[in-house]
Design an enzyme around this catalytic site. Structure first.
Site, short mmCIF file in Angstrom:
data_model
loop_
_atom_site.label_atom_id
_atom_site.label_comp_id
_atom_site.label_asym_id
_atom_site.label_seq_id
_atom_site.Cartn_x
_atom_site.Cartn_y
_atom_site.Cartn_z
N CYS A 77 47.88 48.53 40.04
CA CYS A 77 46.58 49.28 39.85
C CYS A 77 46.61 50.47 40.87
CB CYS A 77 45.10 48.41 40.32
SG CYS A 77 44.91 47.14 38.80
N GLU A 79 44.33 51.48 42.99
CA GLU A 79 44.00 51.14 44.21
C GLU A 79 45.10 50.56 45.23
OE1 GLU A 79 42.57 50.21 41.49
OE2 GLU A 79 40.39 49.80 41.53
N1 THU Z 1 43.56 49.41 36.58
C1 THU Z 1 43.53 50.04 37.82
O1 THU Z 1 44.22 50.80 38.24
N2 THU Z 1 42.39 49.76 38.67
C2 THU Z 1 41.37 49.02 38.24
O2 THU Z 1 40.58 48.74 39.31
C3 THU Z 1 41.37 48.24 37.05
C4 THU Z 1 42.65 48.58 36.12
C5 THU Z 1 44.64 49.70 35.87
C6 THU Z 1 45.44 48.55 35.39
C7 THU Z 1 46.29 49.02 34.21
O3 THU Z 1 46.94 49.98 34.46
C8 THU Z 1 45.03 49.47 33.36
O4 THU Z 1 43.98 50.19 34.55
C9 THU Z 1 44.21 48.93 32.45
O5 THU Z 1 43.93 47.74 33.10
#
Ligand code: THU
Length: 164
Positions: A77, A79
């Site tokens: 993710c 973050e």
């Molecule tokens: N994702 C994030 O980068 N941050 C979040 O808080 C929620 C989900 C990303 C993970 C994945 O690459 C995509 O979003 C779909 O879940």
């Protein structure tokens, strides 16, 4: 915020904004940085692009965007990309806040995106590690924003090193 020793019950405190213009300028600018970061996401599988911008106490900004992989769980993710980069590049420097925004393929998201449980856990662990809260600024481009003063608001019953 009084914690009960058993339930760690706490009041959920956050501020909603109907659009980014009512945010303090420092928060709005950080959200705009996060928005720019969505361009650096690698999200060919979900087509869901997340951007994060993390501000350190020394004013340095650390960017993050989600980075996916054909082996889905190997991706990370936005973050955590930003948080772990900050830990590696600026050890010992406290994180003051993180702004997060996202866009999907259809560009029809209805509300700001909240960090997933893993990222919330990492943010809370970081707060404990640095003994200072991290402000969370969540915004939907051309839409609303939510600001909370601590990552604990995301996961009130989080697992902690004190539980080990
Ligand atoms: N994702 C994030 O980068 N941050 C979040 O808080 C929620 C989900 C990303 C993970 C994945 O690459 C995509 O979003 C779909 O879940």
């Amino acid at each position: 915020m009084a914690d009960s020793p058993i339930t760690r019950k706490m009041l959920l405190v956050y501020k909603e904004h109907s659009d980014w213009s009512s945010l303090p300028s420092s928060e709005r600018i950080l959200l705009e940085k996060a928005w720019t970061e969505t361009n650096n996401a690698y999200a060919p599988y979900s087509n869901f692009r997340v951007g994060a911008s993390l501000e350190l106490e020394n004013g340095v900004l650390i960017p993050g965007s989600n980075q996916e992989n054909a082996s889905f769980p190997a991706g990370l993710c936005a973050e955590r990309v930003a948080i772990f980069a900050a830990m590696g590049q600026q050890p010992g420097v406290k994180v003051q806040r993180i702004a997060i925004t996202a866009i999907n393929k259809e560009n029809n998201l209805k509300r700001p995106v909240y960090p997933c449980g893993f990222c919330a856990q990492v943010l809370i662990d970081l707060e404990e590690r640095q003994n200072a809260p991290v402000s969370i600024i969540l915004g939907l481009k051309d839409g609303g924003a939510v600001v909370m003063e601590s990552a604990k608001m995301l996961l009130p019953f989080s697992f902690s090193k004190d539980d080990l």
